[in-house]
Design a protein around this motif. Structure first.
Motif, PDB file in Angstrom:
ATOM      1  N   MET A   1       0.826  -1.188   0.000  1.00 30.87           N
ATOM      2  CA  MET A   1       0.000   0.000   0.000  1.00 30.87           C
ATOM      3  C   MET A   1       0.868   1.248   0.000  1.00 30.87           C
ATOM      4  N   ARG A   2       2.029   1.169   0.632  1.00 35.75           N
ATOM      5  CA  ARG A   2       2.924   2.321   0.620  1.00 35.75           C
ATOM      6  C   ARG A   2       3.361   2.630  -0.799  1.00 35.75           C
ATOM      7  N   ARG A   3       3.613   1.564  -1.573  1.00 34.89           N
ATOM      8  CA  ARG A   3       4.047   1.762  -2.959  1.00 34.89           C
ATOM      9  C   ARG A   3       2.961   2.482  -3.746  1.00 34.89           C
ATOM     10  N   ALA A   4       1.715   2.108  -3.532  1.00 30.80           N
ATOM     11  CA  ALA A   4       0.610   2.762  -4.234  1.00 30.80           C
ATOM     12  C   ALA A   4       0.530   4.229  -3.868  1.00 30.80           C
TER      13      ALA A   4
ATOM     14  N   VAL B   1      -6.757   3.503  -1.172  1.00 30.81           N
ATOM     15  CA  VAL B   1      -6.013   2.636  -0.260  1.00 30.81           C
ATOM     16  C   VAL B   1      -6.808   1.373   0.056  1.00 30.81           C
ATOM     17  N   GLU B   2      -8.097   1.490   0.284  1.00 32.06           N
ATOM     18  CA  GLU B   2      -8.910   0.315   0.600  1.00 32.06           C
ATOM     19  C   GLU B   2      -8.948  -0.654  -0.579  1.00 32.06           C
ATOM     20  N   ASP B   3      -9.088  -0.130  -1.806  1.00 26.95           N
ATOM     21  CA  ASP B   3      -9.092  -0.988  -2.992  1.00 26.95           C
ATOM     22  C   ASP B   3      -7.751  -1.695  -3.145  1.00 26.95           C
ATOM     23  N   THR B   4      -6.681  -0.975  -2.875  1.00 28.83           N
ATOM     24  CA  THR B   4      -5.345  -1.553  -2.979  1.00 28.83           C
ATOM     25  C   THR B   4      -5.164  -2.660  -1.950  1.00 28.83           C
ATOM     26  N   GLN B   5      -5.606  -2.412  -0.721  1.00 28.95           N
ATOM     27  CA  GLN B   5      -5.489  -3.418   0.327  1.00 28.95           C
ATOM     28  C   GLN B   5      -6.307  -4.657  -0.030  1.00 28.95           C
ATOM     29  N   THR B   6      -7.507  -4.462  -0.520  1.00 27.83           N
ATOM     30  CA  THR B   6      -8.354  -5.582  -0.916  1.00 27.83           C
ATOM     31  C   THR B   6      -7.688  -6.390  -2.023  1.00 27.83           C
ATOM     32  N   ALA B   7      -7.131  -5.706  -3.008  1.00 26.86           N
ATOM     33  CA  ALA B   7      -6.468  -6.391  -4.118  1.00 26.86           C
ATOM     34  C   ALA B   7      -5.263  -7.193  -3.624  1.00 26.86           C
TER      35      ALA B   7
END
Length: 71
Positions: free
Chosen positions: A1-4, A17-23
């Motif tokens: 998530m930090r990279r995103a 961030v939530e979408d990234t974490q879910t992915a």
């Protein structure tokens, strides 16, 4: 998530961030459950939770760990 988050700072598309974490969680679950070469923590692995650590803290922790394992 930090990279995103860093990608956003670099001018790339906005990242949720939530979408990234879910992915990431979905990817890890898929990788852990595959038949061939599943993603797994090695029995002799040392797990370091870096969630709340700065880069300097991570480096210091790893260096200290290496020192204890090589003495």
């Amino acid at each position: 998530m930090r990279r995103a988050a860093q990608d956003v700072d670099l001018g790339k598309d906005e990242v949720d961030v939530e979408d990234t974490q879910t992915a990431l969680l979905e990817r890890d679950a898929k990788d852990s459950g595959r038949a061939a070469s599943p993603l797994a923590i090695a029995p002799d692995a040392v797990v370091i939770d870096t969630t709340t650590m700065s880069l300097d803290e991570v480096v210091g922790h790893v260096c200290a760990l290496v020192d204890t394992l090589t003495d």
